[in-house]
Design an enzyme around this catalytic site. Structure first.
Site, PDB file in Angstrom:
ATOM      1  CG  HIS A 159       5.717   8.364   5.922  1.00 40.56           C
ATOM      2  ND1 HIS A 159       4.740   8.169   6.883  1.00 40.56           N
ATOM      3  CD2 HIS A 159       6.063   7.131   5.509  1.00 40.56           C
ATOM      4  CE1 HIS A 159       4.531   6.866   7.034  1.00 40.56           C
ATOM      5  NE2 HIS A 159       5.340   6.213   6.206  1.00 40.56           N
ATOM      6  CG  ASP A 201      -0.253  -0.110   2.533  1.00 37.22           C
ATOM      7  OD1 ASP A 201       0.733  -0.878   2.621  1.00 37.22           O
ATOM      8  OD2 ASP A 201      -0.671   0.557   3.500  1.00 37.22           O
ATOM      9  NE  ARG A 240      17.464  -4.335  18.795  1.00 32.50           N
ATOM     10  CZ  ARG A 240      18.376  -4.044  19.722  1.00 32.50           C
ATOM     11  NH1 ARG A 240      19.426  -3.322  19.406  1.00 32.50           N
ATOM     12  NH2 ARG A 240      18.253  -4.474  20.958  1.00 32.50           N
ATOM     13  CD  GLU A 246       3.409  -0.831   7.450  1.00 31.04           C
ATOM     14  OE1 GLU A 246       3.711  -0.732   8.654  1.00 31.04           O
ATOM     15  OE2 GLU A 246       3.485   0.130   6.653  1.00 31.04           O
ATOM     16  CD  GLU A 247       2.626   3.465   5.091  1.00 27.99           C
ATOM     17  OE1 GLU A 247       2.741   3.945   6.229  1.00 27.99           O
ATOM     18  OE2 GLU A 247       3.582   3.310   4.315  1.00 27.99           O
TER      19      GLU A 247
END
Length: 387
Positions: A359, A76, A173, A133-134
């Site tokens: 963004h 998206d 990580r 997802e956003e």
């Protein structure tokens, strides 16, 4: 459709530019999902559509092993008006791929194509293309629609580009790598009146201003300094007129942290501050707090595998491991609540292509890292599903 692997870098760029030109929001990624499904089917994968509304899963099996792996990309875009002028600029007003999901999708498609051509793994690969997802809804939607029941992965992996990281470098990580995100809304009800007669009113602007300032103490003065957290007021809304004290103010924003305990303490401390300040002024309030994104926590074993594969791809000197966690959020964290796995950051570059922050209306995914990302996915499968 048949694509020569020799032409794969150029093909990934063409896929990526096409996706960038046609961005779609949330669950409404209909064109994107259809293109993904068409390409996967053309490669020879078994394709499953409409999972979690518009999610797509491609299945590729080799050999006889029961071992499995899941690779996830998001599809998206964002509600941002693009301010770039290149030929693949968004054709949809007010919508653009400002976070690089077009690149994530193209890299995973490239890996699918490369894996089809090879016969160097034994097991099943599930390629997961996720919508929405956003706003943190897509992963949960796919999971609730039976993603891991229908496609039982042993482990699941995700990847995101990172503009602040050198082009083609990796950062990985074990443990928390990205924070949770919680949202809040504070409605302060005062008593309106004439601006010349403030003693007859209860001014919600004064109350709200005190609250905004006081909320900065939630992290700086009530949280252990070795813990990481953020409280941000991002919206101060009032229906105002120049000479009128308003009745009501609305404050909105979000918080970030890495542990459920700190989440709970931030919420309770915020409400205590709001309650006390409102009571001192004779105002009333309504406080709402919602948990939007889970913490993204990499399992130790899978993080170790991802680090080794990244080092094989680009050399140990170009892999930050363990990297520092970051306060951004990612709904891949919900997948990691159900399955072991790892979320990987791939450098998009600090200058030139990819140097602009996520963004931003000027952002564009760095095409130079498409091959690196696809190579990482391919080598990861070969590592986890070794013959």
């Amino acid at each position: 459709m048949h694509t020569s692997v020799d032409d794969l870098p150029g093909q990934m760029i063409r896929w990526r530019h096409d996706l960038h030109e046609h961005p779609e929001l949330g669950f409404a990624v209909h064109r994107t999902a259809a293109k993904v499904a068409e390409l996967l089917g053309g490669f020879g994968l078994d394709v499953h559509e409409n999972i979690g509304e518009t999610g797509v899963v491609g299945v590729l099996k080799r050999g006889s092993s029961s071992a499995t792996i899941g690779l996830r990309a998001d599809m998206d875009a964002l509600e941002i008006e693009e301010r770039n002028n290149f030929s693949h600029k968004s054709k949809h007003d007010g919508v653009m791929h400002a976070c690089g999901h077009d690149g994530h999708t193209a890299m995973l498609l490239g890996a699918a194509r490369a894996l089809v051509e090879g016969d160097n793994f034994d097991g099943t690969v599930f390629l997961i293309f996720q919508p929405a997802e956003e706003h943190g809804r897509g992963a949960l939607a796919m999971i609730e629609d039976g993603l891991f029941d229908r496609f039982p992965v042993d482990a699941v992996f995700g990847m995101h580009n990172m503009p602040s990281l050198a082009t083609g470098h990796f950062a990985i990580r074990p443990g928390p790598i990205m924070a949770c995100e919680d949202n809040f809304e504070i409605v302060i009800q005062g008593k309106g009146g004439h601006a010349a007669l403030p003693h007859l009113a209860i001014d919600p602007i004064v109350v709200a201003a005190e609250i905004v300032t006081a909320l900065q103490s939630v992290i700086s003065r009530t949280t252990n300094p070795v813990e990481s957290g953020v409280v941000s007021v991002t919206d101060f809304s009032v229906d105002a007129t120049r000479n009128v004290i308003p009745e009501k103010i609305v404050l909105r924003g979000d918080t970030r942290s890495f542990t459920p305990d700190l989440q709970a303490r931030i919420e309770s401390t915020m409400e205590r501050i709001v309650s006390g300040i409102c009571a001192a002024h004779g105002a009333t309030y309504d406080f709402s707090y919602s948990r939007e994104f889970a913490v993204t926590v990499n399992s130790e074993k899978e993080a170790g595998v991802a680090i080794a594969v990244a080092q094989d791809c680009v050399g140990a000197d170009n892999v930050a491991a363990p990297c520092d966690p970051i306060m951004a959020s990612e709904d891949f964290g919900f997948m990691l609540q159900h399955k072991p796995g790892c979320y990987v950051l791939l450098g998009n570059g600090g200058e030139g292509p990819g140097g602009c922050g996520l963004h931003s209306p000027h952002y564009d995914f760095n095409d130079q890292i498409l091959t690196t990302g696809a190579m990482f996915w391919t080598k990861l499968v070969q590592s986890q599903l070794a013959k």
